[in-house]
Motif scaffolding. Structure first.
Motif, short mmCIF file in Angstrom:
data_model
loop_
_atom_site.label_atom_id
_atom_site.label_comp_id
_atom_site.label_asym_id
_atom_site.label_seq_id
_atom_site.Cartn_x
_atom_site.Cartn_y
_atom_site.Cartn_z
N ILE A 368 -15.95 20.36 -72.93
CA ILE A 368 -14.88 20.27 -71.94
C ILE A 368 -14.83 18.87 -71.33
O ILE A 368 -13.75 18.26 -71.20
CB ILE A 368 -15.07 21.33 -70.84
CG1 ILE A 368 -14.96 22.74 -71.42
CG2 ILE A 368 -14.03 21.14 -69.72
CD1 ILE A 368 -15.36 23.84 -70.45
N ASN A 372 -11.93 15.97 -71.38
CA ASN A 372 -11.43 15.42 -70.13
C ASN A 372 -11.58 13.90 -70.09
O ASN A 372 -10.72 13.20 -69.54
CB ASN A 372 -12.19 16.05 -68.96
CG ASN A 372 -11.64 15.62 -67.61
OD1 ASN A 372 -12.31 14.96 -66.83
ND2 ASN A 372 -10.39 15.99 -67.32
N ASP A 375 -8.62 12.35 -71.71
CA ASP A 375 -7.46 12.35 -70.81
C ASP A 375 -7.55 11.22 -69.79
O ASP A 375 -6.57 10.53 -69.52
CB ASP A 375 -7.34 13.70 -70.09
CG ASP A 375 -6.88 14.82 -71.00
OD1 ASP A 375 -6.10 14.54 -71.92
OD2 ASP A 375 -7.31 15.97 -70.79
N PRO A 449 -6.46 20.20 -64.60
CA PRO A 449 -6.94 21.09 -65.67
C PRO A 449 -7.81 22.24 -65.14
O PRO A 449 -7.86 23.30 -65.76
CB PRO A 449 -7.75 20.15 -66.57
CG PRO A 449 -8.08 18.96 -65.73
CD PRO A 449 -6.93 18.82 -64.79
N ALA A 474 -3.04 15.83 -69.04
CA ALA A 474 -4.26 16.65 -69.16
C ALA A 474 -4.26 17.45 -70.46
O ALA A 474 -4.91 18.49 -70.54
CB ALA A 474 -4.36 17.60 -67.96
N SER A 477 -7.78 18.33 -72.11
CA SER A 477 -8.54 19.27 -71.28
C SER A 477 -7.90 20.66 -71.32
O SER A 477 -8.59 21.67 -71.48
CB SER A 477 -8.60 18.77 -69.83
OG SER A 477 -9.12 17.46 -69.75
#
Length: 760
Positions: A368, A372, A375, A449, A474, A477
């Motif tokens: 995760i 992220n 992003d 997110p 996002a 994510s």
């Protein structure tokens, strides 16, 4: 060569290059009045002209959103569009709106051409409407400056002869170069025999049998970017329009015609929908994008052409590019079906799904955070610092998310199917009011997110289907968080209950899906919320447009408490909607140590201060005066204003606030209770930070948002806010007539005890 030679009783193409004059008929003997040629230039030496476009022609646009780039556009007006519903004359108001839209697009630098229907619809008046239309367009276009604006009517086009084709092509290009809007029409009375029908056979010819085929031929011949076909139906349906099962087809692909049942043709005109589809597919094959839409509906006809060019979801869009995944309509149906299955699960089963999702958030933490990071890297330099902070995920955020999800799982044990009221209507006739899901939720969120698993868990707990539309900033994510959500749902075989919309759907288009969506919940900037509230058509919107939170410091406030409360409310997370934006200070506190402590703390925290009008009047050297007392800064900025009493503070909040969260700081309980009872906001606090206005901090586990509306749910909206009710009546052959004046039964209306736990 353009000549005045009449051949075989029909008019040659060159004879039909008529300027717009007062006469309404054209003699078959080829005589042209001198007044009719006063604006005609010499066309005999016009070469074959190619006008450069804004894009390389060859392939049609793949998505609606690209239509805004269309440079050259053909608009085909069906007979039903230009005639009145009673078929007794022209639809003058509708024609005027078409003229206005064409002139708007022409003045934007686009090249416009019109194809209109003729003799079948109008009989002896077959030219009169075109002259009237052209004069109107001419007048509209004359509003522009330094541009030549003249109109040309072309009828009975002959595409068979190569020389005439080149002549036509070159003439039309020259007219477009001169900023003229050509109006093209088949002369139905003298049209030559149609060529053998080679539609969709890979042959670069289409029979000009009607204005649909003419428009398609013209679009390909002139290498137009977009062909708009206006008729009296909304577009292409999978069944005849008006039938119970008919659904408008948003996007039509070559090869789909086998799944379509064609109805009858228009009330006037030569072609039906089948002819339009054939013509559209031929034009699409030739590189022109096509939209078939309704040009007669009074609510949309005034902007249907401009809406199509802007990429709005109007009519049926023909595309050669099929999306990799389902359409948003299909996703809505899957969410509806999955939500109904969710609602039938036992509470323990829904809780199990949410617990599994909470575990996945911590187990898959590295994946995760890696998504992220992508992003954040792509957003660097494009997003403001507050938005970047919202976009960022961390280990602590994921841990907090997991804790919140487990709280939701615990609260879901007694949600769907809970009995709220039981009434004995009569003997053996009992009524229950029970909680049920709302249906399908559309949640639109920006740069957050962490919102996705929160909202998904609440939807699962409440048995609602869910459509999620996240911001593109996002995307990485959101993608992995959605995959984890579907993995959790899969343990009970309902992964499709939560859908992430990844298509190029505009938010405005999603807000029109009133048959698929029951509630819209926007989470983002105040501008986003306002736009959605404006765009929503028949769908309730839950949310707040602004978070202008106030804190009133009373004359009896504690010195020990005030700086802590102001710092936490403003500085802990200034981008949040529950952050402090306006500090109201009692006049008696000015020039006191308490006031100095507040100012010193704000300076240390690097908060920019804006002075309200009254506050500025007390100062010799004041901070910049606030531009508006109704401002949500979303950053380390704060407005300070002075008030004379608690009542003045309340009045200020009601005038400039957003009914979100407002706080009083005082040691006087009577003053505090007065404030709590009289401030009309979703959340009103005493000696507590504005930041407590949050579903997680309220013990709701999470929230889908904070609502400032006064219907259904208000404040942080958790699980309870996503439920509605239905009534269950159980009887034994009861009929209303038994309760009439002379009936055998009487109403009892006895309240019955409500069970503590419900079963599905």
């Amino acid at each position: 060569m353009l000549s005045r030679v009449c051949r075989s009783g029909s008019l040659s193409f060159t004879h039909r290059l008529l300027p717009w004059v007062q006469s309404t008929t054209l003699s078959r003997s080829c005589r042209v009045q001198p007044s009719a040629i006063r604006h005609v230039r010499s066309w005999s030496n016009i070469p074959f002209i190619t006008v450069p476009l804004s894009r390389t022609h060859g392939k049609s646009f793949a998505h609606r959103s690209e239509l805004k780039h269309a440079k050259r556009i053909v608009v085909k007006l069906g007979s039903a569009v230009v005639t009145r519903g009673d078929e007794c004359g022209l639809a003058l108001g509708r024609l005027a709106s078409i003229v206005e839209q064409v002139s708007v697009l022409q003045n934007q630098g686009r090249e416009m051409m019109l194809v209109t229907s003729g003799a079948v619809a109008f009989g002896k008046q077959r030219l009169r409407h075109e002259i009237l239309l052209s004069q109107s367009v001419r007048q509209a276009l004359h509003s522009g400056q330094n541009q030549l604006k003249e109109m040309i009517l072309v009828t009975n086009l002959d595409f068979h002869d190569e020389q005439k084709r080149r002549n036509l092509n070159g003439t039309l290009h020259e007219l477009l170069r001169m900023n003229i809007v050509p109006i093209v029409n088949t002369n139905d009375a003298v049209v030559p025999p149609a060529e053998p029908n080679s539609d969709l056979q890979g042959v670069n010819v289409i029979s000009v049998k009607d204005n649909d085929s003419l428009a398609a031929r013209l679009a390909v011949e002139m290498k137009t970017d977009l062909l708009i076909v206006l008729s009296d139906v909304e577009g292409l349906f999978d069944n005849p329009p008006g039938s119970d099962d008919a659904k408008l087809i948003d996007i039509f692909y070559p090869g789909d015609q086998q799944s379509v049942t064609f109805g009858t043709k228009s009330r006037v005109g030569m072609g039906g929908m089948e002819a339009k589809v054939k013509a559209a597919l031929w034009a699409l094959q030739g590189g022109s994008s096509v939209v078939i839409a309704n040009g007669t509906h009074p609510k949309v006809s005034g902007h249907v052409i401009t809406d199509i060019v802007e990429g709005k979801k109007v009519g049926t869009f023909f595309s050669e590019v099929k999306p990799a995944g389902p359409t948003v309509e299909q996703q809505g149906e899957m969410a509806r079906s999955g939500g109904r299955m969710l609602a039938t699960l036992e509470p323990e089963q829904r809780a199990e799904i949410i617990h599994h999702l909470a575990d996945l958030l911590t187990d898959q933490r590295d994946e995760i955070l890696l998504a992220n990071k992508k992003d954040l890297e792509e957003a660097e330099g494009r997003l403001a610092a507050p938005l970047l902070k919202r976009l960022s995920l961390s280990t602590s955020k994921l841990n907090s998310l997991a804790i919140g999800l487990r709280q939701i799982a615990a609260s879901s044990q007694d949600s769907v199917g809970r009995v709220l009221r039981r009434t004995r209507i009569a003997k053996d006739l009992e009524l229950e009011q029970v909680t049920v899901p709302i249906g399908v939720l559309l949640v639109i969120f920006e740069s957050r997110p962490d919102c996705l698993p929160q909202v998904a868990a609440l939807a699962i707990a409440s048995g609602n289907g869910l459509l999620l539309k996240g911001g593109k900033e996002a995307s990485h994510s959101n993608r992995i968080l959605h995959l984890l959500t579907q993995e959790a749902l899969s343990i009970h075989g309902i992964k499709e209950a939560v859908q992430l919309v990844n298509t190029r759907e505009e938010v405005e288009d999603l807000c029109r899906l009133d048959k698929m969506i029951d509630l819209i919940i926007p989470r983002g900037s105040s501008q986003l919320v306002r736009n959605i509230q404006k765009a929503a058509k028949g769908i309730p919107v839950m949310g707040h447009s602004e978070g202008i939170c106030h804190m009133y410091v009373d004359s009896e406030a504690s010195v020990d408490k005030i700086t802590r409360l102001v710092r936490d409310s403003k500085c802990e997370y200034p981008a949040a909607c529950n952050a402090l934006e306006t500090l109201l200070i009692h006049r008696d506190l000015l020039r006191t140590p308490l006031f100095d402590q507040i100012i010193d703390m704000l300076r240390v925290e690097q908060v920019k201060i804006h002075a309200g009008p009254k506050f500025a009047s007390y100062l010799t050297f004041s901070p910049s005066e606030v531009k508006s007392l109704r401002t949500e800064y979303g950053d380390l900025e704060l407005c300070i204003e002075v008030v004379d009493s608690v009542q003045e503070a309340i009045d200020h909040i009601h005038k400039y606030g957003s009914s979100h969260t407002d706080v009083i700081v005082t040691e006087n309980e009577k003053t505090a209770e007065f404030f709590l009872q009289h401030v009309d906001s979703a959340c009103v606090f005493w000696n507590a930070s504005t930041r407590f206005s949050d579903g997680y901090r309220f013990g709701l586990g999470a929230e889908v948002g904070i609502s400032t509306s006064r219907i259904h749910a208000r404040g942080p909206v958790g699980l309870e806010g996503l439920l509605t009710t239905k009534w269950l009546l159980r009887g034994r052959d009861h009929v209303v007539s038994d309760f009439s004046e002379h009936g055998s039964l009487k109403y009892l209306h006895e309240n019955l005890p409500v069970p503590q736990r419900s079963t599905n």
